[in-house]
Structure formats: structure tokens, C-alpha cells
Design a protein around this motif. Structure first.
Motif, PDB file in Angstrom:
ATOM      1  N   SER A  16       0.859  -1.182   0.000  1.00  0.00           N
ATOM      2  CA  SER A  16       0.000   0.000   0.000  1.00  0.00           C
ATOM      3  C   SER A  16       0.894   1.230   0.000  1.00  0.00           C
ATOM      4  CB  SER A  16      -0.889  -0.008   1.248  1.00  0.00           C
ATOM      5  OG  SER A  16      -1.519   1.256   1.405  1.00  0.00           O
ATOM      6  N   PHE A  17       0.621   2.145  -0.919  1.00  0.00           N
ATOM      7  CA  PHE A  17       1.282   3.447  -0.969  1.00  0.00           C
ATOM      8  C   PHE A  17       0.204   4.484  -0.688  1.00  0.00           C
ATOM      9  CE2 PHE A  17       3.757   0.838  -3.870  1.00  0.00           C
ATOM     10  CZ  PHE A  17       5.065   1.178  -3.567  1.00  0.00           C
ATOM     11  N   GLU A  18       0.395   5.286   0.352  1.00  0.00           N
ATOM     12  CA  GLU A  18      -0.604   6.295   0.686  1.00  0.00           C
ATOM     13  C   GLU A  18      -0.006   7.687   0.569  1.00  0.00           C
ATOM     14  OE1 GLU A  18      -2.796   7.807   4.634  1.00  0.00           O
ATOM     15  OE2 GLU A  18      -3.163   5.696   4.164  1.00  0.00           O
ATOM     16  N   PHE A  19      -0.656   8.491  -0.248  1.00  0.00           N
ATOM     17  CA  PHE A  19      -0.301   9.899  -0.408  1.00  0.00           C
ATOM     18  C   PHE A  19      -1.286  10.674   0.448  1.00  0.00           C
ATOM     19  CE2 PHE A  19      -0.954  14.011  -2.423  1.00  0.00           C
ATOM     20  CZ  PHE A  19       0.338  14.456  -2.605  1.00  0.00           C
ATOM     21  N   ASN A  20      -0.824  11.200   1.578  1.00  0.00           N
ATOM     22  CA  ASN A  20      -1.667  11.966   2.487  1.00  0.00           C
ATOM     23  C   ASN A  20      -1.685  13.413   2.005  1.00  0.00           C
ATOM     24  OD1 ASN A  20      -2.253  13.738   4.829  1.00  0.00           O
ATOM     25  ND2 ASN A  20      -2.469  11.766   5.888  1.00  0.00           N
ATOM     26  N   VAL A  21      -2.856  13.897   1.641  1.00  0.00           N
ATOM     27  CA  VAL A  21      -2.984  15.234   1.053  1.00  0.00           C
ATOM     28  C   VAL A  21      -2.508  16.308   2.032  1.00  0.00           C
ATOM     29  CG1 VAL A  21      -4.605  16.925   0.099  1.00  0.00           C
ATOM     30  CG2 VAL A  21      -4.838  14.505  -0.491  1.00  0.00           C
ATOM     31  N   PHE A  22      -2.882  16.191   3.307  1.00  0.00           N
ATOM     32  CA  PHE A  22      -2.505  17.208   4.294  1.00  0.00           C
ATOM     33  C   PHE A  22      -0.999  17.230   4.544  1.00  0.00           C
ATOM     34  CE2 PHE A  22      -6.937  16.155   5.602  1.00  0.00           C
ATOM     35  CZ  PHE A  22      -7.497  17.357   5.220  1.00  0.00           C
ATOM     36  N   ASP A  23      -0.395  16.064   4.678  1.00  0.00           N
ATOM     37  CA  ASP A  23       1.045  15.993   4.943  1.00  0.00           C
ATOM     38  C   ASP A  23       1.863  16.576   3.800  1.00  0.00           C
ATOM     39  OD1 ASP A  23       0.425  14.767   7.304  1.00  0.00           O
ATOM     40  OD2 ASP A  23       1.292  12.820   6.787  1.00  0.00           O
ATOM     41  N   ASN A  24       1.395  16.385   2.585  1.00  0.00           N
ATOM     42  CA  ASN A  24       2.156  16.847   1.422  1.00  0.00           C
ATOM     43  C   ASN A  24       1.888  18.302   1.076  1.00  0.00           C
ATOM     44  OD1 ASN A  24       3.859  14.587   0.201  1.00  0.00           O
ATOM     45  ND2 ASN A  24       1.951  13.561   0.722  1.00  0.00           N
ATOM     46  N   GLN A  25       0.852  18.881   1.623  1.00  0.00           N
ATOM     47  CA  GLN A  25       0.534  20.302   1.479  1.00  0.00           C
ATOM     48  C   GLN A  25       0.492  20.785   0.026  1.00  0.00           C
ATOM     49  OE1 GLN A  25       3.191  22.435   4.082  1.00  0.00           O
ATOM     50  NE2 GLN A  25       2.075  21.760   5.893  1.00  0.00           N
ATOM     51  N   PHE A  26      -0.146  19.982  -0.813  1.00  0.00           N
ATOM     52  CA  PHE A  26      -0.400  20.378  -2.187  1.00  0.00           C
ATOM     53  C   PHE A  26      -1.905  20.471  -2.378  1.00  0.00           C
ATOM     54  CE2 PHE A  26       3.670  18.081  -3.120  1.00  0.00           C
ATOM     55  CZ  PHE A  26       4.360  19.143  -3.685  1.00  0.00           C
ATOM     56  N   ALA A  27      -2.351  21.386  -3.195  1.00  0.00           N
ATOM     57  CA  ALA A  27      -3.760  21.428  -3.568  1.00  0.00           C
ATOM     58  C   ALA A  27      -4.062  20.200  -4.435  1.00  0.00           C
ATOM     59  CB  ALA A  27      -4.059  22.706  -4.340  1.00  0.00           C
ATOM     60  N   THR A  28      -5.305  19.746  -4.387  1.00  0.00           N
ATOM     61  CA  THR A  28      -5.656  18.535  -5.131  1.00  0.00           C
ATOM     62  C   THR A  28      -5.598  18.725  -6.647  1.00  0.00           C
ATOM     63  OG1 THR A  28      -8.007  19.082  -4.917  1.00  0.00           O
ATOM     64  CG2 THR A  28      -7.068  17.557  -3.280  1.00  0.00           C
ATOM     65  N   GLU A  29      -5.493  19.976  -7.106  1.00  0.00           N
ATOM     66  CA  GLU A  29      -5.339  20.200  -8.548  1.00  0.00           C
ATOM     67  C   GLU A  29      -3.885  20.467  -8.944  1.00  0.00           C
ATOM     68  OE1 GLU A  29      -6.606  24.116  -6.684  1.00  0.00           O
ATOM     69  OE2 GLU A  29      -7.383  22.098  -6.627  1.00  0.00           O
ATOM     70  N   ASN A  30      -2.972  20.352  -7.995  1.00  0.00           N
ATOM     71  CA  ASN A  30      -1.551  20.545  -8.263  1.00  0.00           C
ATOM     72  C   ASN A  30      -1.043  19.450  -9.212  1.00  0.00           C
ATOM     73  OD1 ASN A  30       1.426  19.953  -7.602  1.00  0.00           O
ATOM     74  ND2 ASN A  30       1.111  21.993  -6.745  1.00  0.00           N
ATOM     75  N   LEU A  31      -0.165  19.820 -10.127  1.00  0.00           N
ATOM     76  CA  LEU A  31       0.360  18.867 -11.100  1.00  0.00           C
ATOM     77  C   LEU A  31       1.063  17.695 -10.429  1.00  0.00           C
ATOM     78  CD1 LEU A  31       0.779  18.055 -14.018  1.00  0.00           C
ATOM     79  CD2 LEU A  31       2.824  19.510 -14.072  1.00  0.00           C
ATOM     80  N   ALA A  32       1.770  17.924  -9.337  1.00  0.00           N
ATOM     81  CA  ALA A  32       2.451  16.831  -8.636  1.00  0.00           C
ATOM     82  C   ALA A  32       1.437  15.798  -8.143  1.00  0.00           C
ATOM     83  CB  ALA A  32       3.268  17.373  -7.467  1.00  0.00           C
ATOM     84  N   VAL A  33       0.326  16.254  -7.609  1.00  0.00           N
ATOM     85  CA  VAL A  33      -0.716  15.350  -7.115  1.00  0.00           C
ATOM     86  C   VAL A  33      -1.334  14.598  -8.285  1.00  0.00           C
ATOM     87  CG1 VAL A  33      -2.905  15.220  -5.867  1.00  0.00           C
ATOM     88  CG2 VAL A  33      -1.154  16.850  -5.135  1.00  0.00           C
ATOM     89  N   ARG A  34      -1.578  15.285  -9.356  1.00  0.00           N
ATOM     90  CA  ARG A  34      -2.131  14.637 -10.547  1.00  0.00           C
ATOM     91  C   ARG A  34      -1.176  13.565 -11.075  1.00  0.00           C
ATOM     92  NH1 ARG A  34      -2.886  19.572 -14.068  1.00  0.00           N
ATOM     93  NH2 ARG A  34      -3.197  18.028 -15.691  1.00  0.00           N
ATOM     94  N   LYS A  35       0.121  13.834 -11.014  1.00  0.00           N
ATOM     95  CA  LYS A  35       1.106  12.843 -11.473  1.00  0.00           C
ATOM     96  C   LYS A  35       1.118  11.606 -10.578  1.00  0.00           C
ATOM     97  CE  LYS A  35       4.293  15.878 -13.943  1.00  0.00           C
ATOM     98  NZ  LYS A  35       5.672  16.431 -13.977  1.00  0.00           N
ATOM     99  N   VAL A  36       0.892  11.798  -9.285  1.00  0.00           N
ATOM    100  CA  VAL A  36       0.803  10.642  -8.386  1.00  0.00           C
ATOM    101  C   VAL A  36      -0.354   9.749  -8.825  1.00  0.00           C
ATOM    102  CG1 VAL A  36       0.343   9.882  -6.017  1.00  0.00           C
ATOM    103  CG2 VAL A  36       1.896  11.809  -6.421  1.00  0.00           C
ATOM    104  N   LEU A  37      -1.517  10.340  -9.084  1.00  0.00           N
ATOM    105  CA  LEU A  37      -2.668   9.554  -9.539  1.00  0.00           C
ATOM    106  C   LEU A  37      -2.370   8.883 -10.879  1.00  0.00           C
ATOM    107  CD1 LEU A  37      -5.553   8.490  -9.328  1.00  0.00           C
ATOM    108  CD2 LEU A  37      -6.345  10.669 -10.304  1.00  0.00           C
TER     109      LEU A  37
END
Length: 169
Positions: A16-37
Motif C-alpha cells: 500500500s502506498f498512501e499519499f496523504n494530502v494534508f502531509d504533502n501540502q499540495f492542492a488537489t489540482e496541483n500537477l504533482a498530485v495529478r502525477k501521483v494519480l
């Protein structure tokens, strides 16, 4: 760019790989977050067969507008027959549905510009969760085998997205 943090946990043969949105402090529309998905999707694409979505009507309408919300839900496979209402004190707090994950629906998730457009979704291999997004809290990949594990990390590297793995016992 600082490295993103991914919490890892072994689940039998799976990881299991978990990307915690709060810990990473990126907006959900940030390119880095989109790349994780995107990396998650590519790592398990060959296993994905089922889509489950839970949403709140007013939150979805607020994000995309009333007309587009209806169109989006129909496109993603919501019907009267497969939809369920979730109530609290006789008030509908959310609705959910389960449907087949078609290529077009996969492409919708792969091309999302805001991973939180829908509140809660699961992309599954049959009844097994593979990717879970939970109410802007976390995005999780359950990589079923070493190949999926390696594909995910290799894809992050190909996207030039630095990461740090933090094992959780």
C-alpha cells in the motif's frame, strides 16, 4: 521541488502506498498530485475492472455546476438501478454507485485536473481495491505485486517527481 511523502505498508504480497494530502501540502489540482494519480493508474491499469463512486450532490454541483454534474455522473455510469442513497436522520448525505471501468472512464481519471472533483472513489480489480481516493484526505494505491510496485515508482521517476517512502508497521 521537495520530495512527496508516500506512506508504505505491506499487505501480504501487496504494498500500500498512501499519499496523504494534508502531509504533502499540495492542492488537489496541483500537477504533482495529478502525477501521483497518473502513476498509480498506470501501475495497475491491467487489473482494473470496477469503479465505485460516492458523492455528495451539493458538493459536486458546487465543484462543476448542476448540468455538468448530471452529465458527469451519467458518463461515469450512475443509473437509478445502481445508485444507493446514504442517509443520516432521514437526510441524504451522499449517494454511491458501482459500475464497470471502461477505457473512457479510465481516461477520465487519468486526465483529471483536480483529483478531488469526486469526493470518494475506488478503482478496483473485481472486489479488491487498487486505487482509493478518500474525501481529500488521502490517495492510496494497493500494488498487488512487485511489478505494479516497481511500475509505480518508475513512473514517478519518469515524471521527475521526487518521493520519499516512509514505512508504517
Amino acid at each position: 521541488m521537495n520530495a512527496i511523502t508516500l506512506y508504505t505498508r505491506k499487505q501480504g504480497e501487496a504494498t500500500s502506498f498512501e499519499f496523504n494530502v494534508f502531509d504533502n501540502q499540495f492542492a488537489t489540482e496541483n500537477l504533482a498530485v495529478r502525477k501521483v494519480l497518473m502513476a498509480m493508474l498506470e501501475s495497475v491499469r491491467h487489473t482494473l475492472t470496477v469503479l465505485e463512486i460516492e458523492y455528495n450532490d451539493s458538493m459536486l454541483v458546487e465543484k462543476v455546476g448542476a448540468k455538468k454534474a448530471g452529465e458527469l455522473l451519467r458518463f461515469l455510469g450512475a443509473t437509478k438501478e445502481n445508485s444507493q442513497e446514504h442517509r443520516s436522520n432521514d437526510i441524504v448525505v451522499s449517494r454511491s454507485f458501482r459500475t464497470a471501468l471502461t477505457d473512457e472512464r479510465y481516461d477520465y481519471f487519468y486526465n483529471l485536473t483536480d483529483i478531488a472533483q469526486l469526493s470518494h472513489y475506488r478503482l478496483k480489480a473485481g472486489d479488491e481495491d487498487r486505487i482509493v481516493f478518500y474525501f481529500t484526505r488521502y490517495l492510496q494505491l494497493i500494488a498487488p505485486d512487485q511489478q505494479s510496485h516497481d511500475t509505480f515508482l518508475n513512473k514517478l521517476e519518469s515524471f521527475s517527481l521526487p518521493y520519499k517512502l516512509v514505512p508504517i508497521k
